[in-house]
Design an enzyme around this catalytic site. Structure first.
Site, PDB file in Angstrom:
ATOM      1  N   LYS A 226      -8.761   2.219   3.805  1.00  0.00           N
ATOM      2  CA  LYS A 226      -8.409   0.715   3.745  1.00  0.00           C
ATOM      3  C   LYS A 226      -7.042   0.567   4.872  1.00  0.00           C
ATOM      4  O   LYS A 226      -6.243   1.635   4.859  1.00  0.00           O
ATOM      5  CB  LYS A 226      -8.036   0.141   2.522  1.00  0.00           C
ATOM      6  CG  LYS A 226      -7.267   1.201   1.556  1.00  0.00           C
ATOM      7  CD  LYS A 226      -6.924   0.600   0.301  1.00  0.00           C
ATOM      8  CE  LYS A 226      -6.169   1.523  -0.888  1.00  0.00           C
ATOM      9  NZ  LYS A 226      -6.131   1.045  -2.163  1.00  0.00           N
TER      10      LYS A 226
ATOM     11  N   ASP B 156      -1.761  -1.772  -9.617  1.00  0.00           N
ATOM     12  CA  ASP B 156      -2.986  -1.563  -9.601  1.00  0.00           C
ATOM     13  C   ASP B 156      -3.469  -0.174  -9.994  1.00  0.00           C
ATOM     14  O   ASP B 156      -2.991   0.657  -9.302  1.00  0.00           O
ATOM     15  CB  ASP B 156      -3.824  -1.878  -7.968  1.00  0.00           C
ATOM     16  CG  ASP B 156      -3.722  -3.358  -7.714  1.00  0.00           C
ATOM     17  OD1 ASP B 156      -3.604  -4.081  -8.884  1.00  0.00           O
ATOM     18  OD2 ASP B 156      -3.956  -3.559  -6.792  1.00  0.00           O
TER      19      ASP B 156
ATOM     20  N   ARG C 238      -5.350  -4.611 -13.126  1.00  0.00           N
ATOM     21  CA  ARG C 238      -3.946  -5.051 -12.625  1.00  0.00           C
ATOM     22  C   ARG C 238      -2.992  -5.201 -14.031  1.00  0.00           C
ATOM     23  O   ARG C 238      -3.316  -5.848 -15.091  1.00  0.00           O
ATOM     24  CB  ARG C 238      -4.191  -6.529 -12.266  1.00  0.00           C
ATOM     25  CG  ARG C 238      -3.087  -7.298 -12.093  1.00  0.00           C
ATOM     26  CD  ARG C 238      -1.855  -6.749 -11.025  1.00  0.00           C
ATOM     27  NE  ARG C 238      -2.353  -6.536  -9.764  1.00  0.00           N
ATOM     28  CZ  ARG C 238      -2.620  -7.307  -8.607  1.00  0.00           C
ATOM     29  NH1 ARG C 238      -2.242  -8.461  -8.669  1.00  0.00           N
ATOM     30  NH2 ARG C 238      -3.047  -6.822  -7.465  1.00  0.00           N
TER      31      ARG C 238
ATOM     32  N   LYS D  58       0.708  -1.132  -0.049  1.00  0.00           N
ATOM     33  CA  LYS D  58      -0.148   0.014   0.075  1.00  0.00           C
ATOM     34  C   LYS D  58       0.823   1.266   0.047  1.00  0.00           C
ATOM     35  O   LYS D  58       0.551   2.390  -0.521  1.00  0.00           O
ATOM     36  CB  LYS D  58      -0.899   0.034   1.273  1.00  0.00           C
ATOM     37  CG  LYS D  58      -2.018  -1.081   1.356  1.00  0.00           C
ATOM     38  CD  LYS D  58      -3.065  -1.147   0.376  1.00  0.00           C
ATOM     39  CE  LYS D  58      -4.099  -2.327   0.497  1.00  0.00           C
ATOM     40  NZ  LYS D  58      -3.665  -3.493   0.463  1.00  0.00           N
TER      41      LYS D  58
ATOM     42  N   ARG E  21     -15.766  -2.260  -4.749  1.00  0.00           N
ATOM     43  CA  ARG E  21     -14.383  -2.913  -4.956  1.00  0.00           C
ATOM     44  C   ARG E  21     -14.376  -3.757  -6.119  1.00  0.00           C
ATOM     45  O   ARG E  21     -15.461  -4.468  -6.414  1.00  0.00           O
ATOM     46  CB  ARG E  21     -14.122  -3.815  -3.734  1.00  0.00           C
ATOM     47  CG  ARG E  21     -14.075  -3.123  -2.262  1.00  0.00           C
ATOM     48  CD  ARG E  21     -13.865  -4.128  -0.989  1.00  0.00           C
ATOM     49  NE  ARG E  21     -15.289  -4.729  -1.029  1.00  0.00           N
ATOM     50  CZ  ARG E  21     -15.481  -5.694  -0.074  1.00  0.00           C
ATOM     51  NH1 ARG E  21     -14.440  -6.250   0.412  1.00  0.00           N
ATOM     52  NH2 ARG E  21     -16.586  -6.475  -0.370  1.00  0.00           N
TER      53      ARG E  21
ATOM     54  N   GLU F  65      -1.676   0.991  -5.932  1.00  0.00           N
ATOM     55  CA  GLU F  65      -1.063  -0.030  -5.135  1.00  0.00           C
ATOM     56  C   GLU F  65       0.308  -0.553  -6.153  1.00  0.00           C
ATOM     57  O   GLU F  65      -0.179  -0.479  -7.308  1.00  0.00           O
ATOM     58  CB  GLU F  65      -1.880  -1.209  -4.702  1.00  0.00           C
ATOM     59  CG  GLU F  65      -2.990  -0.880  -3.650  1.00  0.00           C
ATOM     60  CD  GLU F  65      -3.594  -1.802  -2.939  1.00  0.00           C
ATOM     61  OE1 GLU F  65      -3.220  -3.053  -3.010  1.00  0.00           O
ATOM     62  OE2 GLU F  65      -4.729  -1.735  -2.443  1.00  0.00           O
TER      63      GLU F  65
ATOM     64  N   ASN G 211       1.986  -4.293  -6.154  1.00  0.00           N
ATOM     65  CA  ASN G 211       1.769  -5.479  -5.459  1.00  0.00           C
ATOM     66  C   ASN G 211       3.141  -6.053  -5.848  1.00  0.00           C
ATOM     67  O   ASN G 211       3.673  -6.389  -7.090  1.00  0.00           O
ATOM     68  CB  ASN G 211       0.564  -6.113  -6.073  1.00  0.00           C
ATOM     69  CG  ASN G 211      -0.487  -5.577  -5.525  1.00  0.00           C
ATOM     70  OD1 ASN G 211      -1.189  -5.758  -4.527  1.00  0.00           O
ATOM     71  ND2 ASN G 211      -1.079  -4.585  -6.378  1.00  0.00           N
TER      72      ASN G 211
ATOM     73  N   ARG H  31     -10.595  -5.164 -13.459  1.00  0.00           N
ATOM     74  CA  ARG H  31     -11.634  -6.086 -12.253  1.00  0.00           C
ATOM     75  C   ARG H  31     -12.538  -4.851 -12.022  1.00  0.00           C
ATOM     76  O   ARG H  31     -12.481  -3.969 -11.461  1.00  0.00           O
ATOM     77  CB  ARG H  31     -10.672  -6.380 -11.145  1.00  0.00           C
ATOM     78  CG  ARG H  31      -9.611  -7.281 -11.457  1.00  0.00           C
ATOM     79  CD  ARG H  31      -8.470  -7.426 -10.348  1.00  0.00           C
ATOM     80  NE  ARG H  31      -7.767  -6.081 -10.232  1.00  0.00           N
ATOM     81  CZ  ARG H  31      -6.892  -5.877  -9.433  1.00  0.00           C
ATOM     82  NH1 ARG H  31      -6.653  -6.840  -8.595  1.00  0.00           N
ATOM     83  NH2 ARG H  31      -6.375  -4.842  -9.280  1.00  0.00           N
TER      84      ARG H  31
END
Length: 317
Positions: free
Chosen positions: A160, A273, A210, A125, A233, A281, A283, A225
């Protein structure tokens, strides 16, 4: 080559969409030998090397009974051609300790991907904060008043936890501030826990994309997504619909900017993301979506990854 995957329990894999499974399958297809272990099975005794109880696997080709265990032994991590750290979040104390043992294994000669120090230096994050030019308005704080001030400024926000995954613990608060106090109490735990707060990005309706970066280069397709129904979300684990699509010019520009920086730090595989043209983000622990992209586009993401892994192992020899 012999590849050791440090991952979650094999019994928990959903082989229809698990990216670690796809890596294993491609590695075996090329004639490499696949081994698996869990962080809890790694140990280090003074005066000795970092070792793990490892399981030698043969993938069967069946998606249900998908592997056979052909041997179990305690083996030094440095004995493998590559060690792949694929343990899912949360990035808790045990994950942190595992990266330190993997760093010791590196000192003993192990080749670990992603590099353990890079995993520690890039909490998923927070890592994006280094790149404000690709980031929307974002705040990380333990102070409830800072969160309230951020909401007053931006009106529509997302909150979050820093250690969540799969959309867990994500809240949206609109201009009316409904439930903001309760959400702060839940996430912040009276100032004990840091919270990430971001301005809501309306482009989420087109998907939380992604973007995979392998060896510093973007995969030509991403997985958007898309939230379903009244859900905010897009995460697949939260019911989002995954739609593979070619990278846009903006997507590619972001990946081309960050990819070379991140691979130079030892991050062979990264999942960005992106909502609209903003990164939310970075990842690095166990990026996914290999199979979804491959199934929808024919782009062989596992092959791209194993190509890069083989090249990285050879370069480190």
């Amino acid at each position: 080559m012999q590849f050791l995957f440090v991952a979650d329990p094999l019994e928990s894999f959903n082989t229809k969409k698990d990216s670690t499974f796809a890596m294993m399958r491609e590695a075996q297809r090329r004639g490499h030998t696949v081994f698996a272990t869990e962080p809890r099975d790694i140990s280090w005794q003074v005066g000795g090397k970092v070792v793990a109880q490892v399981r030698a696997l043969r993938l069967t080709g069946d998606l249900h009974d998908w592997y056979e265990e052909v041997g179990v032994a305690q083996q030094a991590l440095a004995d493998f051609d590559a060690v792949l750290m694929r343990k899912d979040p949360p990035f808790d104390s045990e994950f942190f300790y595992a990266t330190h043992m993997l760093s010791q294994a590196e000192r003993e000669g192990a080749k670990v991907f992603n590099k353990p120090a890079a995993l520690r230096d890039h909490p998923e994050k927070m890592a994006v904060m280094e790149f404000p030019e690709v980031l929307g308005p974002t705040l990380i704080t333990r102070n409830p008043q800072d969160i309230r001030a951020f909401h007053a400024q931006h009106q529509d926000i997302i909150l979050k936890p820093l250690d969540g995954m799969g959309g867990m613990g994500i809240f949206r608060v609109g201009p009316d501030g409904m439930n903001l106090g309760s959400i702060i109490e839940t996430l912040n735990q009276q100032g004990a826990t840091s919270v990430m707060v971001q301005k809501f990005l309306p482009a989420i309706t087109q998907g939380d994309k992604r973007i995979l970066i392998i060896g510093g280069k973007p995969v030509p397709y991403c997985l958007a997504r898309i939230p379903q129904g009244n859900e905010v979300r897009g995460n697949l684990a939260a019911g989002g619909k995954g739609v593979a699509q070619p990278l846009s010019d903006s997507d590619r520009a972001i990946a081309d900017k960050l990819g070379p920086i991140l691979v130079a730090r030892g991050l062979l595989l990264v999942g960005l993301d992106v909502i609209g043209d903003k990164v939310t983000e970075i990842n690095v622990t166990s990026p996914t979506c290999f199979q979804e992209i491959q199934q929808q586009t024919g782009c062989d993401v596992p092959a791209l990854f194993v190509d890069a892994l083989e090249q990285a192992v050879q370069a480190a020899a």
